[in-house]
Design a protein around this motif. Structure first.
Motif, PDB file in Angstrom:
ATOM      1  N   GLU A 136       3.041  12.462  16.900  1.00 52.17           N
ATOM      2  CA  GLU A 136       2.976  11.398  16.107  1.00 52.17           C
ATOM      3  C   GLU A 136       2.398  11.966  14.686  1.00 52.17           C
ATOM      4  O   GLU A 136       1.275  13.074  14.878  1.00 52.17           O
ATOM      5  CB  GLU A 136       2.361  10.382  16.335  1.00 52.17           C
ATOM      6  N   ILE A 137       2.768  11.583  13.490  1.00 52.94           N
ATOM      7  CA  ILE A 137       2.147  12.043  12.524  1.00 52.94           C
ATOM      8  C   ILE A 137       1.656  10.612  11.492  1.00 52.94           C
ATOM      9  O   ILE A 137       1.655   9.623  11.881  1.00 52.94           O
ATOM     10  CB  ILE A 137       2.964  12.560  11.262  1.00 52.94           C
ATOM     11  N   SER A 138       0.779  10.894  10.735  1.00 52.60           N
ATOM     12  CA  SER A 138       0.062   9.889   9.847  1.00 52.60           C
ATOM     13  C   SER A 138       0.673   9.084   8.965  1.00 52.60           C
ATOM     14  O   SER A 138       1.979   9.981   8.431  1.00 52.60           O
ATOM     15  CB  SER A 138      -1.219  10.236   9.153  1.00 52.60           C
ATOM     16  N   GLU A 139       0.672   8.051   8.539  1.00 53.32           N
ATOM     17  CA  GLU A 139       1.423   7.081   7.530  1.00 53.32           C
ATOM     18  C   GLU A 139       1.439   8.184   6.134  1.00 53.32           C
ATOM     19  O   GLU A 139       2.499   8.227   5.487  1.00 53.32           O
ATOM     20  CB  GLU A 139       0.926   5.783   7.433  1.00 53.32           C
ATOM     21  N   GLN A 140       0.182   8.663   5.832  1.00 51.49           N
ATOM     22  CA  GLN A 140       0.251   9.449   4.731  1.00 51.49           C
ATOM     23  C   GLN A 140       1.117  10.564   4.517  1.00 51.49           C
ATOM     24  O   GLN A 140       1.709  11.164   3.632  1.00 51.49           O
ATOM     25  CB  GLN A 140      -1.104   9.716   4.497  1.00 51.49           C
ATOM     26  N   THR A 141       1.344  11.385   5.714  1.00 51.34           N
ATOM     27  CA  THR A 141       2.008  12.699   5.906  1.00 51.34           C
ATOM     28  C   THR A 141       3.595  12.290   5.992  1.00 51.34           C
ATOM     29  O   THR A 141       4.494  12.791   5.245  1.00 51.34           O
ATOM     30  CB  THR A 141       1.798  13.216   7.122  1.00 51.34           C
ATOM     31  N   LYS A 142       3.888  10.989   6.547  1.00 51.94           N
ATOM     32  CA  LYS A 142       5.083  10.529   6.379  1.00 51.94           C
ATOM     33  C   LYS A 142       5.513  10.192   5.020  1.00 51.94           C
ATOM     34  O   LYS A 142       6.799  10.390   4.525  1.00 51.94           O
ATOM     35  CB  LYS A 142       5.403   9.200   7.386  1.00 51.94           C
ATOM     36  N   ILE A 143       4.579   9.529   4.136  1.00 54.28           N
ATOM     37  CA  ILE A 143       5.161   9.225   2.927  1.00 54.28           C
ATOM     38  C   ILE A 143       5.090  10.500   1.780  1.00 54.28           C
ATOM     39  O   ILE A 143       6.067  10.709   1.189  1.00 54.28           O
ATOM     40  CB  ILE A 143       3.772   8.253   2.075  1.00 54.28           C
ATOM     41  N   GLU A 144       4.472  11.380   2.204  1.00 56.77           N
ATOM     42  CA  GLU A 144       4.591  12.681   1.410  1.00 56.77           C
ATOM     43  C   GLU A 144       6.040  13.448   1.738  1.00 56.77           C
ATOM     44  O   GLU A 144       6.374  13.934   0.910  1.00 56.77           O
ATOM     45  CB  GLU A 144       3.153  13.776   1.928  1.00 56.77           C
ATOM     46  N   LYS A 200       0.689  -1.205   0.078  1.00 59.20           N
ATOM     47  CA  LYS A 200      -0.043  -0.102  -0.151  1.00 59.20           C
ATOM     48  C   LYS A 200       0.902   1.350   0.136  1.00 59.20           C
ATOM     49  O   LYS A 200       0.691   2.039  -0.866  1.00 59.20           O
ATOM     50  CB  LYS A 200      -0.903  -0.069   1.119  1.00 59.20           C
ATOM     51  N   SER A 201       1.830   1.381   0.919  1.00 57.21           N
ATOM     52  CA  SER A 201       2.546   2.536   1.074  1.00 57.21           C
ATOM     53  C   SER A 201       3.482   2.668  -0.132  1.00 57.21           C
ATOM     54  O   SER A 201       3.907   3.789  -0.645  1.00 57.21           O
ATOM     55  CB  SER A 201       3.443   2.311   2.176  1.00 57.21           C
ATOM     56  N   GLU A 202       3.873   1.427  -0.612  1.00 58.27           N
ATOM     57  CA  GLU A 202       4.796   1.614  -1.965  1.00 58.27           C
ATOM     58  C   GLU A 202       4.062   2.027  -3.318  1.00 58.27           C
ATOM     59  O   GLU A 202       4.480   2.813  -3.899  1.00 58.27           O
ATOM     60  CB  GLU A 202       5.391   0.033  -2.262  1.00 58.27           C
ATOM     61  N   GLN A 203       2.823   1.976  -3.495  1.00 62.72           N
ATOM     62  CA  GLN A 203       1.916   2.346  -4.322  1.00 62.72           C
ATOM     63  C   GLN A 203       1.740   3.743  -4.150  1.00 62.72           C
ATOM     64  O   GLN A 203       1.840   4.652  -5.228  1.00 62.72           O
ATOM     65  CB  GLN A 203       0.437   1.603  -4.424  1.00 62.72           C
ATOM     66  N   TYR A 215      19.949   2.895  15.004  1.00 62.70           N
ATOM     67  CA  TYR A 215      18.785   2.405  16.048  1.00 62.70           C
ATOM     68  C   TYR A 215      17.419   2.872  14.725  1.00 62.70           C
ATOM     69  O   TYR A 215      17.237   3.924  14.469  1.00 62.70           O
ATOM     70  CB  TYR A 215      18.523   3.095  17.011  1.00 62.70           C
ATOM     71  N   SER A 216      16.596   1.905  14.394  1.00 62.42           N
ATOM     72  CA  SER A 216      15.623   2.128  13.479  1.00 62.42           C
ATOM     73  C   SER A 216      14.149   1.483  13.801  1.00 62.42           C
ATOM     74  O   SER A 216      13.804   0.418  13.296  1.00 62.42           O
ATOM     75  CB  SER A 216      15.969   1.504  12.043  1.00 62.42           C
ATOM     76  N   PRO A 217      13.653   2.155  14.769  1.00 58.15           N
ATOM     77  CA  PRO A 217      12.304   1.519  15.539  1.00 58.15           C
ATOM     78  C   PRO A 217      11.090   1.605  14.507  1.00 58.15           C
ATOM     79  O   PRO A 217      11.274   2.461  13.435  1.00 58.15           O
ATOM     80  CB  PRO A 217      12.262   2.381  16.789  1.00 58.15           C
ATOM     81  N   ASN A 218      10.475   0.755  14.493  1.00 59.30           N
ATOM     82  CA  ASN A 218       9.010   0.717  13.716  1.00 59.30           C
ATOM     83  C   ASN A 218       8.292   2.011  13.652  1.00 59.30           C
ATOM     84  O   ASN A 218       8.016   2.645  14.861  1.00 59.30           O
ATOM     85  CB  ASN A 218       8.191  -0.425  13.948  1.00 59.30           C
ATOM     86  N   ALA A 219       8.147   2.277  12.489  1.00 61.62           N
ATOM     87  CA  ALA A 219       7.014   3.419  12.104  1.00 61.62           C
ATOM     88  C   ALA A 219       7.593   4.883  12.558  1.00 61.62           C
ATOM     89  O   ALA A 219       7.061   5.822  11.685  1.00 61.62           O
ATOM     90  CB  ALA A 219       5.492   3.172  12.991  1.00 61.62           C
ATOM     91  N   SER A 220       8.060   5.111  13.524  1.00 67.87           N
ATOM     92  CA  SER A 220       8.212   6.383  14.031  1.00 67.87           C
ATOM     93  C   SER A 220       9.271   6.961  13.195  1.00 67.87           C
ATOM     94  O   SER A 220       9.787   8.356  13.306  1.00 67.87           O
ATOM     95  CB  SER A 220       8.719   6.632  15.495  1.00 67.87           C
ATOM     96  N   GLY A 221      10.263   6.522  12.368  1.00 65.23           N
ATOM     97  CA  GLY A 221      11.333   7.105  11.831  1.00 65.23           C
ATOM     98  C   GLY A 221      11.009   6.565  10.203  1.00 65.23           C
ATOM     99  O   GLY A 221      10.010   5.903   9.811  1.00 65.23           O
ATOM    100  N   LEU A 222      11.963   7.244   9.402  1.00 63.04           N
ATOM    101  CA  LEU A 222      11.823   7.224   7.933  1.00 63.04           C
ATOM    102  C   LEU A 222      13.263   6.698   7.552  1.00 63.04           C
ATOM    103  O   LEU A 222      14.433   7.117   7.998  1.00 63.04           O
ATOM    104  CB  LEU A 222      11.665   8.499   7.489  1.00 63.04           C
ATOM    105  N   TYR A 223      13.531   5.624   6.689  1.00 59.90           N
ATOM    106  CA  TYR A 223      14.762   4.993   6.593  1.00 59.90           C
ATOM    107  C   TYR A 223      14.582   4.505   5.090  1.00 59.90           C
ATOM    108  O   TYR A 223      13.771   3.899   4.569  1.00 59.90           O
ATOM    109  CB  TYR A 223      15.001   3.533   7.340  1.00 59.90           C
ATOM    110  N   PHE A 224      15.625   5.035   3.994  1.00 63.88           N
ATOM    111  CA  PHE A 224      15.752   5.029   2.906  1.00 63.88           C
ATOM    112  C   PHE A 224      16.844   4.818   2.114  1.00 63.88           C
ATOM    113  O   PHE A 224      17.895   5.414   2.770  1.00 63.88           O
ATOM    114  CB  PHE A 224      14.485   5.879   2.166  1.00 63.88           C
ATOM    115  N   SER A 225      17.005   4.349   1.109  1.00 58.71           N
ATOM    116  CA  SER A 225      18.416   4.488   0.164  1.00 58.71           C
ATOM    117  C   SER A 225      17.824   4.499  -1.215  1.00 58.71           C
ATOM    118  O   SER A 225      17.028   4.182  -1.461  1.00 58.71           O
ATOM    119  CB  SER A 225      19.029   3.078   0.450  1.00 58.71           C
TER     120      SER A 225
END
Length: 230
Positions: A177-185, A6-9, A68-78
């Protein structure tokens, strides 16, 4: 590894202007986005990659340190940056990417941040972001052909506290906390800013970025002495 379709799309839709040139993958959890991207490049050096995750089980920083890369609260990308025919050196990748992180945080959240040389972003004297750039050699030429640029950002406070060894230095961009949508944006905006700069860097844009680094540098530019607590 667990995919997040879902987040990928959603990310692909937001990055549709560059989507055709990049393979985009989004994971709920992964060992390391940089490690995953490097493994893919070993099989095919010609591909361009964006790998995003909500958590990492083996996130890496500079000099082999864990991140340290906890679930959901961070953003991790390459993402991969092609150095062929580019007026830029691998050593400039980390520094200029740090400027884009600061600019995007300011534009998106209206929060000021600072660069601590060379790969950390600080807010209120706390580290909120780490950057890791790793060169990939083309063995036919013996030169670095691509850079895998990894960025990890603590967006908001996790349900779990930071590990004791980093509690005094680690912080978050946001208090709530922010929404998943805001994080993706935000993710899409940051990725787009980085890619757009490195696609066609020129002398003028590099000079502008260098001046921006001087203004946001966490250390005195001339003396390299600290002007803030580590």
């Amino acid at each position: 590894m667990i995919k997040n379709e879902k987040s990928e799309q959603q990310l692909k839709t937001l990055l549709q202007n560059i989507n055709q040139n990049y393979k985009i993958e989004y994971f709920s959890t992964i060992d390391s986005t940089n490690t995953y991207a490097k493994n893919l490049l070993e099989k095919n050096l010609n591909q361009n990659l964006i790998v995003v995750a909500n958590s990492q089980t083996a996130g890496r920083g500079r000099m082999g340190r864990s991140f340290y890369s906890p679930n959901a609260s961070g953003l991790y990308f390459s993402l991969t940056i092609d150095l062929q025919n580019k007026n830029i050196t691998p050593s400039q990748i980390t520094a200029f990417s740090g400027v884009e992180v600061c600019n995007t945080i300011k534009d998106f959240f209206n929060i000021d941040s600072k660069i601590k040389w060379i790969n950390d972003i600080f807010i209120n004297n706390k580290k909120v972001c780490g950057i890791l750039a790793e060169g990939i050699i083309d063995y036919t030429t013996g030169k670095i052909a691509k850079v895998v640029l990894g960025i990890g950002i603590n967006l908001y406070k996790s349900k779990k506290d930071f590990p004791q060894e980093i509690q005094n230095i680690a912080g978050t961009v946001l208090e709530k906390e922010i929404s998943e949508q805001t994080k993706i944006e935000f993710t899409a905006k940051l990725i787009q800013n980085i890619i757009c700069f490195f696609q066609k860097p020129n002398r003028k844009s590099i000079t502008k970025k260098t001046r921006r680094i001087q203004k946001t540098f966490f250390f005195n530019w001339k003396t390299s002495s600290s002007v803030s607590n580590n």
